[in-house]
Design an enzyme around this catalytic site. Structure first.
Site, short mmCIF file in Angstrom:
data_model
loop_
_atom_site.label_atom_id
_atom_site.label_comp_id
_atom_site.label_asym_id
_atom_site.label_seq_id
_atom_site.Cartn_x
_atom_site.Cartn_y
_atom_site.Cartn_z
N ASN A 9 0.85 -1.19 0.00
CA ASN A 9 0.00 0.00 0.00
C ASN A 9 0.89 1.25 0.00
O ASN A 9 1.72 1.43 0.89
CB ASN A 9 -0.89 -0.04 1.25
CG ASN A 9 -1.83 1.15 1.31
OD1 ASN A 9 -1.42 2.28 1.06
ND2 ASN A 9 -3.07 0.91 1.67
N HIS A 12 0.88 6.36 1.69
CA HIS A 12 1.60 7.35 2.48
C HIS A 12 2.76 8.02 1.74
O HIS A 12 3.35 8.97 2.25
CB HIS A 12 1.99 6.76 3.84
CG HIS A 12 0.74 6.43 4.61
ND1 HIS A 12 -0.19 7.40 4.94
CD2 HIS A 12 0.22 5.25 5.02
CE1 HIS A 12 -1.21 6.83 5.55
NE2 HIS A 12 -0.99 5.54 5.61
N HIS A 45 -5.69 3.60 -1.67
CA HIS A 45 -7.00 3.88 -1.10
C HIS A 45 -7.40 5.29 -1.55
O HIS A 45 -6.80 6.28 -1.14
CB HIS A 45 -6.90 3.80 0.43
CG HIS A 45 -8.20 4.00 1.14
ND1 HIS A 45 -8.31 3.85 2.50
CD2 HIS A 45 -9.45 4.32 0.70
CE1 HIS A 45 -9.56 4.08 2.86
NE2 HIS A 45 -10.26 4.38 1.80
N ARG A 47 -9.57 7.88 -0.91
CA ARG A 47 -10.52 8.29 0.13
C ARG A 47 -11.47 9.36 -0.39
O ARG A 47 -11.12 10.11 -1.29
CB ARG A 47 -9.76 8.83 1.36
CG ARG A 47 -9.24 7.75 2.25
CD ARG A 47 -8.69 8.35 3.54
NE ARG A 47 -8.48 7.32 4.52
CZ ARG A 47 -9.34 6.99 5.48
NH1 ARG A 47 -10.48 7.64 5.61
NH2 ARG A 47 -9.07 6.03 6.32
N ARG A 51 -7.39 12.65 0.91
CA ARG A 51 -6.31 13.16 1.78
C ARG A 51 -4.92 12.68 1.35
O ARG A 51 -3.94 13.30 1.69
CB ARG A 51 -6.57 12.82 3.25
CG ARG A 51 -6.44 11.35 3.56
CD ARG A 51 -6.55 11.11 5.03
NE ARG A 51 -7.90 11.28 5.53
CZ ARG A 51 -8.35 10.68 6.64
NH1 ARG A 51 -7.56 9.92 7.34
NH2 ARG A 51 -9.58 10.86 7.03
N GLU A 72 -8.74 0.40 -2.94
CA GLU A 72 -9.59 0.40 -1.75
C GLU A 72 -10.54 1.57 -1.84
O GLU A 72 -10.11 2.71 -2.09
CB GLU A 72 -8.75 0.56 -0.49
CG GLU A 72 -7.96 -0.67 -0.13
CD GLU A 72 -7.10 -0.42 1.10
OE1 GLU A 72 -7.23 0.63 1.75
OE2 GLU A 72 -6.27 -1.29 1.39
N THR A 103 -8.14 3.59 8.75
CA THR A 103 -9.34 2.72 8.77
C THR A 103 -9.37 1.93 10.08
O THR A 103 -8.60 0.99 10.26
CB THR A 103 -9.29 1.77 7.55
OG1 THR A 103 -8.94 2.54 6.40
CG2 THR A 103 -10.64 1.12 7.33
N GLU A 153 -10.80 -9.57 3.59
CA GLU A 153 -9.52 -9.16 4.18
C GLU A 153 -9.79 -8.92 5.66
O GLU A 153 -10.66 -8.12 6.03
CB GLU A 153 -8.98 -7.89 3.51
CG GLU A 153 -7.69 -7.45 4.19
CD GLU A 153 -6.88 -6.45 3.37
OE1 GLU A 153 -7.03 -6.39 2.14
OE2 GLU A 153 -6.09 -5.72 4.01
N HIS A 194 -3.44 -4.36 8.05
CA HIS A 194 -3.57 -3.16 8.87
C HIS A 194 -2.63 -3.19 10.06
O HIS A 194 -2.76 -4.02 10.94
CB HIS A 194 -5.00 -2.89 9.37
CG HIS A 194 -5.14 -1.45 9.79
ND1 HIS A 194 -5.50 -0.46 8.91
CD2 HIS A 194 -4.86 -0.83 10.96
CE1 HIS A 194 -5.48 0.69 9.54
NE2 HIS A 194 -5.09 0.51 10.77
N1 PXP Z 1 -5.67 -3.30 4.22
C1 PXP Z 1 -6.66 -2.39 4.19
C2 PXP Z 1 -8.01 -2.83 3.71
C3 PXP Z 1 -6.43 -1.05 4.54
O1 PXP Z 1 -7.44 -0.15 4.51
C4 PXP Z 1 -5.12 -0.67 4.90
C5 PXP Z 1 -4.82 0.76 5.22
O2 PXP Z 1 -5.56 1.21 6.24
C6 PXP Z 1 -4.12 -1.64 4.93
C7 PXP Z 1 -4.42 -2.95 4.59
C8 PXP Z 1 -2.70 -1.31 5.26
O3 PXP Z 1 -2.58 -0.86 6.55
P1 PXP Z 1 -1.19 -0.25 7.02
O4 PXP Z 1 -0.96 0.97 6.22
O5 PXP Z 1 -1.41 0.02 8.47
O6 PXP Z 1 -0.15 -1.30 6.77
#
Ligand code: PXP
Length: 241
Positions: A9, A12, A45, A47, A51, A72, A103, A153, A194
């Protein structure tokens, strides 16, 4: 055992860019490096408040990325329209609250039942693999099956907090294990994500029912010190250990 997959992901990277209103660092560059470093898919994602990832990022990444893109989105008509227009390989439906930092939990499947069913159907008709972000519980798997999703997930936030606080680790892990086993026995693909770090991935990667991990914040954080390439390679090794 089949190889476990890693979804990276890159939200960031956009968070850092947007903090200064600059054009760098570019999430597309991160997506391409992730792909070259062995990521099995890239997650973004989009949003509702944009953001981090924005509509241009989605457009650019989908055009250039050669590995699957996992988009996402919240269960809204606007997001459904965007997904159908751009046709990512995968969609993961996640809950969204304006004021949350991240999330915070899985979907409320009962509350969103009607729209989720409609959305899943529309996406599957476009050959998009659909996943639902759920809290670990058998009931959520039963509801997910009724909705006709391809995968679930499992939200690992509580488990990761338990690891960080060294409290209730086995309790949180066993909830995930039971849920993953039940879902996989009912032929759903099982993913998890997550808050995962090098520390929290160790125990959870032993759960054989989980076929894919989605990791973002920690990978981008680690990349500051060791580079995206090395952070991804290390996780790939750890999930297949
Ligand atoms: N999976 C989902 C569905 C998410 O929404 C997120 C981000 O919130 C992640 C995985 C990855 O989480 P993280 O950035 O904390 O590793």
């Amino acid at each position: 055992m089949k190889k476990r997959l890693l979804g990276v992901n890159i939200d960031h990277v956009a968070t850092i860019r947007n903090a200064r209103g600059e054009t760098y660092p570019d999430p597309l560059k991160a997506a391409l490096i992730a792909s070259r470093s062995g990521a099995d898919s890239v997650t973004i994602h989009l949003r509702e408040d944009r953001r981090h990832i924005n509509d241009d990022d989605l457009k650019n990444i989908i055009k250039k990325l050669k590995i699957p893109l996992n988009l996402e989105i919240a269960p809204t008509s606007e997001m459904l329209k965007i997904a159908i227009k751009h046709k990512p390989n995968y969609v993961c439906i996640v809950p969204e609250k304006r004021n949350e930092v991240t999330t915070e939990g899985g979907l409320n499947l009962k509350k969103n039942n009607k729209f989720l069913k409609y959305m899943i159907n529309k996406l599957k008709n476009k050959n998009i693999r659909v996943s639902l972000f759920i809290n670990p519980s058998i009931l959520n798997v039963d509801e997910s099956m009724k909705l006709g999703t391809n995968c679930v997930e499992i939200h690992t936030g509580k488990y990761c907090n338990a690891v960080n606080n060294k409290k209730n680790i086995n309790f949180e892990l066993s909830k995930i294990k039971k849920t993953a086993k039940y879902a996989s026995e009912h032929l759903l693909e099982v993913h998890a994500g997550h808050g995962l770090t090098y520390k929290s991935i160790k125990r959870i990667s032993k759960i054989k029912y989980i076929s894919e991990y989605n990791i973002g914040h920690f990978i981008i954080s680690e990349a500051i010190f060791v580079g995206l390439n090395n952070a991804i390679k290390k996780f790939k090794m750890m999930i297949n250990n």
